[in-house]
Design a protein around this motif. Structure first.
Motif, mmCIF file in Angstrom:
data_model
loop_
_atom_site.group_PDB
_atom_site.id
_atom_site.type_symbol
_atom_site.label_atom_id
_atom_site.label_comp_id
_atom_site.label_asym_id
_atom_site.label_seq_id
_atom_site.Cartn_x
_atom_site.Cartn_y
_atom_site.Cartn_z
ATOM 1 N N SER A 1 -17.084 23.759 9.728
ATOM 2 C CA SER A 1 -17.632 24.731 10.714
ATOM 3 C C SER A 1 -18.248 24.013 11.818
ATOM 4 O O SER A 1 -18.340 24.412 12.900
ATOM 5 C CB SER A 1 -18.613 25.712 10.091
ATOM 6 N N GLY A 2 -19.065 23.003 11.565
ATOM 7 C CA GLY A 2 -19.918 22.250 12.762
ATOM 8 C C GLY A 2 -18.783 21.692 13.533
ATOM 9 O O GLY A 2 -19.022 21.643 14.785
ATOM 10 N N ALA A 3 -17.953 21.052 13.037
ATOM 11 C CA ALA A 3 -16.702 20.300 13.868
ATOM 12 C C ALA A 3 -15.977 21.501 14.626
ATOM 13 O O ALA A 3 -15.727 21.193 15.835
ATOM 14 C CB ALA A 3 -15.852 19.457 12.841
ATOM 15 N N GLN A 4 -15.806 22.561 14.220
ATOM 16 C CA GLN A 4 -15.225 23.786 15.084
ATOM 17 C C GLN A 4 -16.287 24.142 16.022
ATOM 18 O O GLN A 4 -15.923 24.326 17.211
ATOM 19 C CB GLN A 4 -14.938 24.875 14.137
ATOM 20 N N ARG A 5 -17.474 24.252 15.736
ATOM 21 C CA ARG A 5 -18.547 24.559 16.872
ATOM 22 C C ARG A 5 -18.413 23.391 18.055
ATOM 23 O O ARG A 5 -18.586 23.875 19.175
ATOM 24 C CB ARG A 5 -19.807 24.946 16.249
ATOM 25 N N GLN A 6 -18.300 22.250 17.604
ATOM 26 C CA GLN A 6 -18.321 21.187 18.630
ATOM 27 C C GLN A 6 -16.936 21.209 19.366
ATOM 28 O O GLN A 6 -17.273 21.099 20.646
ATOM 29 C CB GLN A 6 -18.286 19.731 17.836
ATOM 30 N N ILE A 7 -16.037 21.553 18.859
ATOM 31 C CA ILE A 7 -14.696 21.790 19.597
ATOM 32 C C ILE A 7 -14.687 23.071 20.287
ATOM 33 O O ILE A 7 -14.192 22.957 21.579
ATOM 34 C CB ILE A 7 -13.398 21.678 18.823
ATOM 35 N N GLN A 8 -15.379 24.053 19.828
ATOM 36 C CA GLN A 8 -15.477 25.226 20.749
ATOM 37 C C GLN A 8 -16.419 25.001 22.022
ATOM 38 O O GLN A 8 -15.945 25.631 22.892
ATOM 39 C CB GLN A 8 -15.916 26.276 19.628
ATOM 40 N N LYS A 9 -17.380 24.332 21.769
ATOM 41 C CA LYS A 9 -18.317 24.039 22.869
ATOM 42 C C LYS A 9 -17.518 23.226 23.947
ATOM 43 O O LYS A 9 -17.777 23.470 25.340
ATOM 44 C CB LYS A 9 -19.523 23.217 22.408
ATOM 45 N N ALA A 10 -16.473 22.267 23.461
ATOM 46 C CA ALA A 10 -15.948 21.794 24.437
ATOM 47 C C ALA A 10 -14.937 22.485 25.354
ATOM 48 O O ALA A 10 -14.474 22.400 26.590
ATOM 49 C CB ALA A 10 -15.079 20.258 23.926
ATOM 50 N N ILE A 11 -14.333 23.495 24.247
ATOM 51 C CA ILE A 11 -13.167 24.402 25.228
ATOM 52 C C ILE A 11 -14.111 25.230 26.072
ATOM 53 O O ILE A 11 -13.607 25.528 27.179
ATOM 54 C CB ILE A 11 -12.682 25.164 23.851
ATOM 55 N N TYR A 12 -15.377 25.814 25.891
ATOM 56 C CA TYR A 12 -15.856 26.648 26.774
ATOM 57 C C TYR A 12 -16.179 25.703 28.126
ATOM 58 O O TYR A 12 -16.296 26.641 29.069
ATOM 59 C CB TYR A 12 -17.401 26.983 26.161
ATOM 60 N N THR A 13 -16.540 24.556 27.982
ATOM 61 C CA THR A 13 -16.719 23.716 29.119
ATOM 62 C C THR A 13 -15.651 23.341 29.825
ATOM 63 O O THR A 13 -15.710 23.445 30.996
ATOM 64 C CB THR A 13 -17.437 22.303 28.615
#
Length: 1444
Positions: free
Chosen positions: A1338-1350
């Motif tokens: 889940s932490g890895a997904q959150r990190q990737i989601q943050k990059a996608i939002y950016t």
């Protein structure tokens, strides 16, 4: 009491009105009306009072109330009329007056009624329109409702008109003629204005018809509703109408009905009206003519629209101009024509008829006897023909005038004018029939007969086809028409259909009396037909009888001469001794008429063929005499032209040919026809003359005229191979190559063995760029004619043109072969004979000059051999033009280069000048070529020879201009030579070039670049814009505009313009290289590091094109290798780098230039780097060491520092890959030392050094690696590579403190700075892997989601998140992430396999969904079979399928 009250009040009101005390009258009237509301007199008094007090509205109401109370009393009506008159409400005033008149009429008060009508007329005359005045005046006419009342008025007393108030009405009632005349005048004026107004209005409408149709349409509407005919008849029937007025009215009625008649259509629902009107008009015309009334229009209609077949009336007239008697049938009637002359002596038609009568000897008055008429002649001072022509100029719309003049022209043998006038006459007949509805079939037939006879005799048989159509039409109506029978007979004679012609002439003989002129001519022609059919004796006897009939007849000299000539021809055809008899008859013919041309032609043939001995001189004189007398004597002309041709008098041949063409009407056709339609309409009688003029025009380069001449000749002789050949040649030289190929193909079909035809076909193929086909055609000709000079030179020129095309397209090997072949063939030509040497040397020099554009040759031995064959020939020149430039005799070094070829080209151009040239154009071209070659040599030469080369090149160009100052290329080249050093001279040369050819885009572009180079961007922009306008495909103009935009700091526009320039097809290698450099720099800048391989592809292809044209440009080869490296073609990059290194090595050996040495080091460094990428570690290490050996160990130059660091860094990396850790560590430490204080270089070296230390797999090495990285990061906190490496080490060693330190450094960087330093987003991947290493998906997904939002546009992070979702058992989430990859093919390819896996993992899916997912996975493999992940996913999907 009430009655007395009302009476008193009425009396008071009347008295007050009399005293003009209107307020008192109003009060009294009001009191009465209060007591008695319907009192009529009180209302009248009240209305008058109110009117005078200014209360007009109340006054009107009161009066109307009074009228309603007692409508038969006039007082209220009169008062109301005063109200409206005061208010100037004229329409209401008229209605009131009309009502008042009606009231007086009912009570039979004629005086009051007349006075009221007079007011109405005066009102309409002053304030009304024409229609209203007509309506008012009509009240006096019998149709008026007041006429019975007004009729009781007494007769007017003209001597005392003021005794009554109704004098005008009395005069109008007892004599209505003036009223009728005024009404007619008003209607005429009103209709004329209406027609003009409506025509002008309707012509401005959209889709309006023509002017005439609009006039007819308006005329139908106006004349159809007109009342004028009715009023005209009333005037005519009026007892007081005078004779003059009656004639005038009849004339107006005729014109009105004629206009209406002409406006009506000939068919449709109004045809019966038109027929009725036609009869009425004709009745009016007949009456006027019968009574001899001098109405010119009626007489003109009578004469013009008379359906008469002939002119005149049963009289025999002597025609002095033709010396013959002429008979006229009774149709028009001479008496009517005489009467017309009497009534209208000064009119043009009267003068024309008078001239016609005088021309035919017809009496102008009826009192003269026929005998006197025939014997007397008109006044010699009057030329009847001139009278007719003068009058005709004013009768452009007269049918009779056209009939008269066309007939006179026919009698005068002026067939062209007769045709022109008859054609106009036929058009007038068509227009008259359409306008009047009359049947003019006889007139039409008469015109057709005149037209047909003129066409038959005008340049026979040119117009016979058209004449035959007209004759057939006439003979269908009148089978016994003599003139048409004769005309058809003549046509059949010209077609050599003697039997059919004989039948027509026999029919004419049967129809006419024996002594008639046409009967005698028919007998003559019948006899001639018998002669042509082989009945020589019978024909000769009939000709003798015809001659006997013509003997002693005045004016028949030409007929007798013609008969004697035909008789002589008959005896000539009998042969033998009869030819002497024929000779005597020919002499007799000339005695009858010394200007009879056919007799001279026959005499010439006699002298050349039958005389003993033959007398060519007398024959030639006879032919000349015949041709002088009559240009239609084609046989004489041909024999005369053949004689001139044998004497090589070509100008005389041309004169004879053109006069022959003129004699058959050919020049008339060329003048009247167009180039496109003439050949299809005209059939020549003398094709040889057209061929002769065509050859003359071809030699004079008048190609359109030559084409027309050959086309006409081929129409007469469609299988003449030589004409087809010349036509194809003319088409070719006129630039019409498709037509040329068709014509030449036809010529070759007629004569397959004609090598000249094959040669011309090959030449056209060469001109159209079909070089392989042209070469094959030329070589086929040489198989049979191996040493034909023209074919050899054309073949050499074709190879030269092919080579230039191949050079332009970048096919260097093919171009080299083509140029060598052109040289070899030209030398073969020189060895074959002494002629045309300058042409051959032009081809040789051009081929060698094109070879010199390459610095080296692919097949050096072949090029050397060709140049060796050229050198012995050019070394013979001992001129001083090349002193100090090229040493003679020239010697080829080994190996040869483009510079050596250029030396040979210069000597070849120089030798061409030494040979001597015959004309100024060729001399100018030779000097121009030498100047261009010297200028090119100057551009690639450095040192002392360079100024001399420039000086000599300019001198050559000036000599070229002395020879040919109107060639803009020479001026442009002179401008180019002075471009840098002498800008004013350069500008002057460019301006002079533009004066010669202002439409040349090249010159405008060069002028614009001159202005730009010398810092005048405004003028440069204008000149370059002009060049773009003239030729939008000329890329140098776009390059110049790009430079101007860059000069003005419009970088985006500059890039767009340059990109457009390189997209064009024209040859501009410098533009290609400039664009590639700019784009490579732009894409490789730090802020643009996120480019993809696709972004580099345009540069890749452009550099590929450039390097094919410039294979020895080291900088371009190096740049191409760098681009190839970026797009993944590393092998191609290494190949081009090795070529660049070889070029630089050769150049350095020649010049030892330190700049070239530095370029050599950089190229080796790039080659070593690419060798590393290809896993050639030994080769990379060796190349790095070579480059390092060329660099100084101690230097302050930034470039040297970077190069030494890169070489040591690369050597260390190569050693690492070879497993040589100690050597790698040594090289990297040296690189670290060379990097100095450069944080960027030190950062890269430090990371690799740490990796080497880590790879040594010792505790001390690992600690040293960590120490190196920890030491590097504080010095360069934004070195993400070092931070990533440190974090990776912490993950591998489970060192949480190290990981936290690295991550804190990463997270402390601003996002934009992190992305700028990390274009591949390795930091994001590392952070995600850190969470995954801890088992925190889940932490890895959150990190990737943050990059996608950016950065939502990047697909890598979305794909990574989809993978994590699938790993976490979330297929729906993965499908949602992958649903956006549907537009771009690259996105679809990257996501298809994951999409298949997500569909297969759906818990709600069935077996069909899993099978669809399997097909999708298979498709992903088809798109990217090299991707191992796709195969793994297919295996997983199949497992899902098996499980389900």
């Amino acid at each position: 009491m009430s009655t007395s009250f009302v009476k008193n009040k009425l009396k008071n009101a009347r008295d007050a009105i009399g005293k003009k005390e209107y307020q008192a009258a109003l009060d009294a009237s009001s009191q009465i009306l209060d007591y008695e509301p319907d009192n009529y007199n009180a209302k009248v008094f009240m209305g008058l009072s109110l009117l005078e007090l200014g209360q007009t509205d109340r006054s009107e109401q009161v009066y109307r109330s009074a009228i309603e109370a007692n409508p038969k009393q006039p007082l209220a009506w009169q008062g109301l009329s005063k109200v409206y008159e005061r208010l100037q409400q004229w329409d209401q005033y008229y209605e009131t007056l009309y009502g008042l008149a009606r009231l007086f009429s009912k009570i039979d008060d004629c005086t009051k009624c007349a006075e009221t009508i007079q007011k109405i007329v005066d009102l309409r005359r002053d304030k009304g329109s024409s229609a209203q005045l007509i309506e008012a005046l009509s009240l006096y006419l019998p149709e008026s409702p007041f006429y019975s009342t007004l009729s009781s008025l007494p007769q007017p007393d003209p001597t005392n008109p003021t005794t009554t108030t109704t004098f005008a009405s009395q005069s109008a009632i007892h004599n209505s003629l003036p009223i009728l005349e005024e009404i007619v005048s008003l209607i005429e004026r009103d209709e004329a204005e209406t027609i003009d107004r409506e025509v002008g209005k309707r012509r401005t409408r959209l889709n309006a018809a023509g002017p005439e149709e609009v006039k007819r349409e308006v005329g139908r509407e106006v004349y159809g509703a007109s009342k004028l005919p009715t009023f005209y008849h009333e005037v005519l029937n009026h007892p007081n109408t005078s004779d003059d007025l009656r004639r005038l009215t009849e004339s107006k009625l005729l014109r009105h009905k004629r206009k209406y008649l002409q406006a009506l259509p000939a068919s449709g629902d109004k045809a019966h009206i038109k027929q009725k009107l036609m009869n009425e008009v004709q009745e009016l015309v007949n009456g006027i003519v019968l009574l001899n009334i001098p109405d010119e229009l009626a007489w003109v209609i009578y004469l013009d629209e008379q359906d008469a077949e002939t002119i005149g009336n049963n009289i025999q007239a002597y025609n002095p101009s033709r010396s013959t008697l002429m008979t006229f049938a009774e149709d028009y009637g001479v008496s009517h024509m005489r009467q017309f002359i009497h009534l209208f002596p000064m009119t043009p038609l009267a003068r024309l008829i008078q001239g016609y009568f005088l021309y035919n000897g017809i009496s102008l008055s009826e009192g003269e006897e026929d005998e006197e008429t025939s014997s007397s002649s008109p006044d010699d001072e009057i030329d009847p023909f001139d009278t007719i022509l003068e009058a005709f100029s004013e009768l452009s719309n007269s049918i009779l005038a056209h009939r008269v003049l066309s007939s006179v022209y026919l009698w005068e043998v002026d067939y062209e004018n007769s045709i022109a006038v008859a054609e106009v006459g036929l058009e007038l007949v068509r227009r008259t029939v359409r306008a009047s509805g009359k049947d003019l079939s006889k007139v039409k037939k008469a015109f057709n007969v005149t037209l047909a006879m003129s066409l038959v005799q005008l340049y026979p048989p040119k117009h016979h086809v058209r004449a035959l159509r007209i004759i057939d039409e006439v003979l269908q109506q009148d089978p016994d028409n003599v003139q048409c029978l004769m005309g058809r007979g003549y046509i059949l004679e010209h077609s050599s259909m003697w039997s059919e012609a004989s039948g027509h002439f026999i029919r004419v003989v049967e129809l006419l009396p024996e002594e008639a002129d046409d009967a005698i001519r028919a007998k003559e022609e019948h006899a001639w037909c018998r002669v042509q059919l082989g009945d020589l004796t019978g024909g000769a006897e009939q000709l003798r009888s015809t001659i006997a009939m013509l003997e002693n007849v005045e004016g028949k000299e030409e007929d007798r001469a013609r008969c004697w000539w035909k008789l002589g021809r008959a005896f000539w055809d009998m042969g033998g001794e009869n030819r002497e008899t024929a000779y005597g008859h020919l002499i007799t013919s000339l005695k009858c008429l010394p200007t009879f041309a056919p007799a001279f032609t026959s005499l010439g043939i006699y002298y050349s063929e039958a005389a003993t001995p033959p007398d060519p001189s007398r024959a030639s004189k006879c032919f000349q005499k015949a041709f002088e007398l009559d240009a239609r004597e084609g046989d004489a002309a041909r024999r005369l032209a053949e004689g001139f041709a044998e004497e090589r008098e070509w100008d005389l041949v041309e004169v004879v040919a053109k006069r022959t063409i003129e004699g058959e009407g050919g020049l008339e056709s060329i003048t009247e026809g167009s180039e496109q339609t003439l050949p299809g309409k005209y059939l020549a009688s003398n094709a040889w003359a057209w061929k002769a003029t065509g050859v003359v025009d071809l030699n004079r380069r008048n190609y359109p005229s030559a084409i027309r001449a050959f086309q006409i000749a081929l129409r007469a002789q469609s299988d003449d191979q030589l004409s087809w050949l010349r036509l194809g040649e003319a088409y070719s030289k006129a630039g019409r190559h498709v037509a040329a190929l068709k014509a030449l193909a036809r010529a070759q079909e007629l004569r397959p063995d004609d090598w000249i035809c094959a040669y011309l076909i090959a030449d056209v193929q060469r001109q159209t760029g079909q070089f392989p086909e042209a070469i094959a055609s030329f070589e086929k000709i040489l198989e049979e004619r191996s040493e034909e000079p023209g074919v050899l030179m054309s073949l050499a020129q074709t190879h030269l043109d092919l080579g230039q095309t191949e050079l332009f397209d970048g096919f260097m090997a093919r171009a080299e072969s083509s140029f060598v072949t052109a040289i070899d063939i030209s030398i073969r030509f020189l060895k074959s004979g002494p002629g045309f040497r300058t042409v051959a040397w032009k081809t040789i020099a051009d081929a060698v000059f094109n070879l010199s554009q390459s610095t080296s040759f692919l097949d050096e031995a072949v090029v050397r051999q060709s140049l060796h064959e050229v050198l012995p020939l050019v070394n013979l020149d001992a001129g001083d033009r090349l002193a100090g430039i090229v040493a003679l005799p020239a010697i080829l070094p080994n190996p040869i280069t483009g510079r050596d070829a250029l030396n040979v080209a210069v000597t070849a151009y120089n030798y061409r000048i030494s040979l001597g040239l015959h004309d100024a154009v060729s001399t100018g071209s030779a000097w121009y070529d030498l100047g261009v070659a010297l200028q090119r040599m100057s551009n690639i030469t450095t040192g002392d020879p360079q100024p001399k080369l420039e000086e000599q090149a300019i001198a050559c160009m000036k000599k070229a201009l002395e020879q040919d100052p109107i060639d803009d290329r020479y001026w442009r080249a002179l401008g180019d030579m002075n471009f840098v050093e002498k800008p004013k001279a350069s500008q002057h040369a460019y301006v002079r070039a533009l004066e010669v050819n202002s439409k040349d885009a090249v010159t405008w572009a060069h002028l614009g670049l001159l202005y730009l180079y010398h810092d005048d961007p405004d003028l440069a922009n204008e000149a370059l814009y002009k060049a773009q306008t003239l030729d939008p495909d000329y890329n140098l103009a776009w390059v110049g505009q790009s430079l101007v935009a860059r000069r003005n700091e419009h970088y985006k526009d500059s890039r767009t313009l340059l990109e457009h320039a390189v997209s064009l097809t024209s040859n501009a290698p410098e533009a290609d290289l400039e664009y590639a450099r700019r784009e490579f720099t732009r894409l490789t800048e730090t802020r643009h590091r996120q480019f993809s391989a696709e972004d580099m592809f345009p540069i890749f292809f452009i550099l590929d094109r450039y390097c094919k044209k410039r294979p020895d440009d080291a900088s371009a080869l190096h740049l191409f290798s760098l681009v190839s490296e970026r797009v993944g073609h590393i092998e191609v990059g290494t190949e081009y780098l090795r070529r660049a290194i070889a070029v630089l090595e050769t150049a350095y050996e020649d010049s030892e230039d330190p700049i070239i040495e530095r370029q050599f080091v950089i190229a080796n460094t790039s080659l070593a780097r690419m060798s590393l990428a290809l896993q050639d570690y030994d080769g990379a290490l060796e190349t790095f060491q070579t480059a390092l050996g060329l660099l100084p160990e101690e230097s302050d130059e930034r470039v040297v520092q970077v190069l030494r660091t890169q070489c040591q860094f690369g050597s260390g990396l190569a050693s690492l890959k070879l497993g040589q850790l100690e050597e790698a560590l040594e090289n990297l430490e040296a690189a670290l030392s060379s990097a100095g204080d450069d944080f960027l270089l030190r950062g890269h070296v430090t990371v690799l050094l740490a990796q080497v230390l880590w790879a040594m797999d010792t505790e001390d090495g690992r600690e040293s690696a960590k120490a190196q990285l920890l030491e590097c990061i504080p010095a360069d906190p934004e070195n993400l590579t070092a931070i990533n490496a440190l974090a990776g080490m912490g993950i591998l060693t489970d060192d949480d403190s190290l990981i936290d330190a690295a991550l804190s450094e990463l997270l402390s960087l601003p996002l934009d700075r992190r992305y700028e330093r990390d274009p591949q987003r390795n930091v994001t991947y590392l952070l995600a892997q850190h969470h995954l290493g801890q088992g925190d998906i889940s932490g890895a997904q959150r990190q990737i989601q943050k990059a996608i939002y950016t950065e939502p546009s990047r697909r890598e992070e979305r794909l990574f998140l989809a993978q994590l979702s699938l790993q976490n058992g979330q297929p729906a989430k993965a499908s949602a992430l992958l649903s956006g990859f549907e537009g771009d093919i690259a996105d679809v390819q990257a996501s298809m396999a994951l999409h298949a896996l997500s569909d297969a993992m759906r818990p709600d899916g069935d077996g069909e969904d899993v099978r669809d997912a399997e097909r999708m996975a298979q498709k992903a493999i088809m798109l990217a079979p090299w991707d191992k992940t796709n195969w793994e996913i297919l295996a997983s999907v199949r497992c899902q399928n098996t499980t389900s």
